[in-house]
Write a protein that holds these residues in place. Structure first.
Motif, PDB file in Angstrom:
ATOM      1  N   ASP A  44       0.849  -1.189   0.000  1.00  0.00           N
ATOM      2  CA  ASP A  44       0.000   0.000   0.000  1.00  0.00           C
ATOM      3  C   ASP A  44       0.889   1.245   0.000  1.00  0.00           C
ATOM      4  OD1 ASP A  44       0.791   0.689   2.645  1.00  0.00           O
ATOM      5  OD2 ASP A  44      -0.838  -0.490   3.509  1.00  0.00           O
ATOM      6  N   LYS A  45       0.264   2.405  -0.093  1.00  0.00           N
ATOM      7  CA  LYS A  45       1.024   3.638  -0.271  1.00  0.00           C
ATOM      8  C   LYS A  45       1.994   3.895   0.882  1.00  0.00           C
ATOM      9  CE  LYS A  45      -0.244   5.646  -4.189  1.00  0.00           C
ATOM     10  NZ  LYS A  45      -0.753   4.442  -4.853  1.00  0.00           N
ATOM     11  N   ARG A  46       1.553   3.689   2.103  1.00  0.00           N
ATOM     12  CA  ARG A  46       2.428   3.985   3.240  1.00  0.00           C
ATOM     13  C   ARG A  46       3.547   2.950   3.374  1.00  0.00           C
ATOM     14  NH1 ARG A  46       1.361   8.201   6.213  1.00  0.00           N
ATOM     15  NH2 ARG A  46      -0.675   9.219   5.986  1.00  0.00           N
ATOM     16  N   GLY A  50       7.376   4.059   3.077  1.00  0.00           N
ATOM     17  CA  GLY A  50       8.349   3.754   4.118  1.00  0.00           C
ATOM     18  C   GLY A  50       9.585   3.065   3.568  1.00  0.00           C
ATOM     19  N   ALA A  51       9.375   2.073   2.702  1.00  0.00           N
ATOM     20  CA  ALA A  51      10.512   1.341   2.130  1.00  0.00           C
ATOM     21  C   ALA A  51      11.344   2.238   1.224  1.00  0.00           C
ATOM     22  CB  ALA A  51      10.004   0.128   1.356  1.00  0.00           C
ATOM     23  N   ALA A  52      10.669   3.037   0.396  1.00  0.00           N
ATOM     24  CA  ALA A  52      11.390   3.921  -0.521  1.00  0.00           C
ATOM     25  C   ALA A  52      12.157   5.001   0.238  1.00  0.00           C
ATOM     26  CB  ALA A  52      10.416   4.558  -1.512  1.00  0.00           C
ATOM     27  N   HIS A 108       0.224   3.896  -8.949  1.00  0.00           N
ATOM     28  CA  HIS A 108       1.104   2.994  -8.212  1.00  0.00           C
ATOM     29  C   HIS A 108       2.200   3.724  -7.441  1.00  0.00           C
ATOM     30  CE1 HIS A 108      -0.579  -0.661  -9.948  1.00  0.00           C
ATOM     31  NE2 HIS A 108      -0.531  -0.096 -11.136  1.00  0.00           N
ATOM     32  N   THR A 109       2.520   4.946  -7.834  1.00  0.00           N
ATOM     33  CA  THR A 109       3.648   5.639  -7.218  1.00  0.00           C
ATOM     34  C   THR A 109       3.244   6.332  -5.923  1.00  0.00           C
ATOM     35  OG1 THR A 109       3.184   7.589  -8.569  1.00  0.00           O
ATOM     36  CG2 THR A 109       4.834   6.050  -9.407  1.00  0.00           C
ATOM     37  N   VAL A 110       4.221   6.474  -5.042  1.00  0.00           N
ATOM     38  CA  VAL A 110       4.037   7.266  -3.825  1.00  0.00           C
ATOM     39  C   VAL A 110       4.114   8.743  -4.207  1.00  0.00           C
ATOM     40  CG1 VAL A 110       5.128   7.896  -1.631  1.00  0.00           C
ATOM     41  CG2 VAL A 110       4.953   5.490  -2.301  1.00  0.00           C
ATOM     42  N   PRO A 111       3.251   9.593  -3.667  1.00  0.00           N
ATOM     43  CA  PRO A 111       3.232  11.006  -4.078  1.00  0.00           C
ATOM     44  C   PRO A 111       4.398  11.814  -3.499  1.00  0.00           C
ATOM     45  CG  PRO A 111       1.623  10.649  -2.351  1.00  0.00           C
ATOM     46  CD  PRO A 111       2.165   9.290  -2.713  1.00  0.00           C
TER      47      PRO A 111
END
Length: 208
Positions: A44-46, A50-52, A108-111
């Motif tokens: 999921d987004k969070r 977190g990983a990125a 799919h990308t984190v904002p």
């Protein structure tokens, strides 16, 4: 030793040398591609954020540590790695959290940036799709590194094959492979972005 064996030796030496910098090669675009890959595998987004962010900040910490180690004034100063990592995480999480709370959750990308800017990366699924199996099996840090090594090493091998197809002598083709690795094209291919993959695919098209 046959030329084909030397091709593998050059690629292996190049790969081993990349262990010197497992992190710290990322660009601002890299976090977007990584978050896309994590989204493709179901995070999921969070979770993806977190990983990125952890990966990006590990790179920032690595760069800060290397800079301090070669600074003739500060190399004996207290290690600033923890402070750099904390500032990096706070800064990135502040922006991402603000956008997630504002409802920027599509795709799919984190904002990490504006919705309009992130659409640029949403239109580039190839490299993130390549990352997915590697980050799933080897984790984010080693998965991204291994993907970059394989792409860059393949680019050098393809440079050799293209030169051989053009009739170059084996020693000339091997020189071309070595130059691919040591010139900026090799460094660019090692960066976690689409450029290395596109370069390898272009060489593959020229070869075959």
């Amino acid at each position: 030793m046959r030329p084909r064996a030397w091709v593998l030796v050059l690629a292996a030496v190049f790969a081993l040398l990349q262990l010197a910098n497992v992190t710290g090669r990322d660009t601002p675009d890299s976090r977007n591609y990584l978050s896309y890959a994590l989204g493709l595998r179901g995070d999921d987004k969070r979770e993806a954020a977190g990983a990125a962010i952890d990966w990006v900040c590990a790179g920032e910490t690595s760069i800060a540590r290397r800079k301090q180690s070669v600074d003739v004034v500060r190399f004996r100063a207290p290690d600033t790695s923890a402070r750099v990592a904390e500032q990096c995480r706070d800064s990135l999480w502040r922006d991402v959290d603000k956008r997630l709370r504002a409802g920027q959750t599509d795709g799919h990308t984190v904002p990490f940036s504006s919705e309009r800017f992130m659409r640029i990366f949403e239109a580039r699924p190839g490299y993130p799709a390549l990352l997915v199996p590697f980050v799933t099996v080897f984790g984010v840090t080693w998965g991204v590194w291994l993907t970059s090594v394989l792409v860059a090493a393949a680019g050098g091998v393809l440079a050799f094959l293209v030169l051989r197809r053009l009739g170059a002598a084996p020693v000339v083709a091997l020189t071309g492979q070595a130059l691919f690795y040591v010139l900026p094209c090799g460094a660019t291919a090692m960066r976690p972005m689409t450029e290395g993959l596109l370069l390898a695919l272009t060489l593959a098209a020229l070869w075959g």
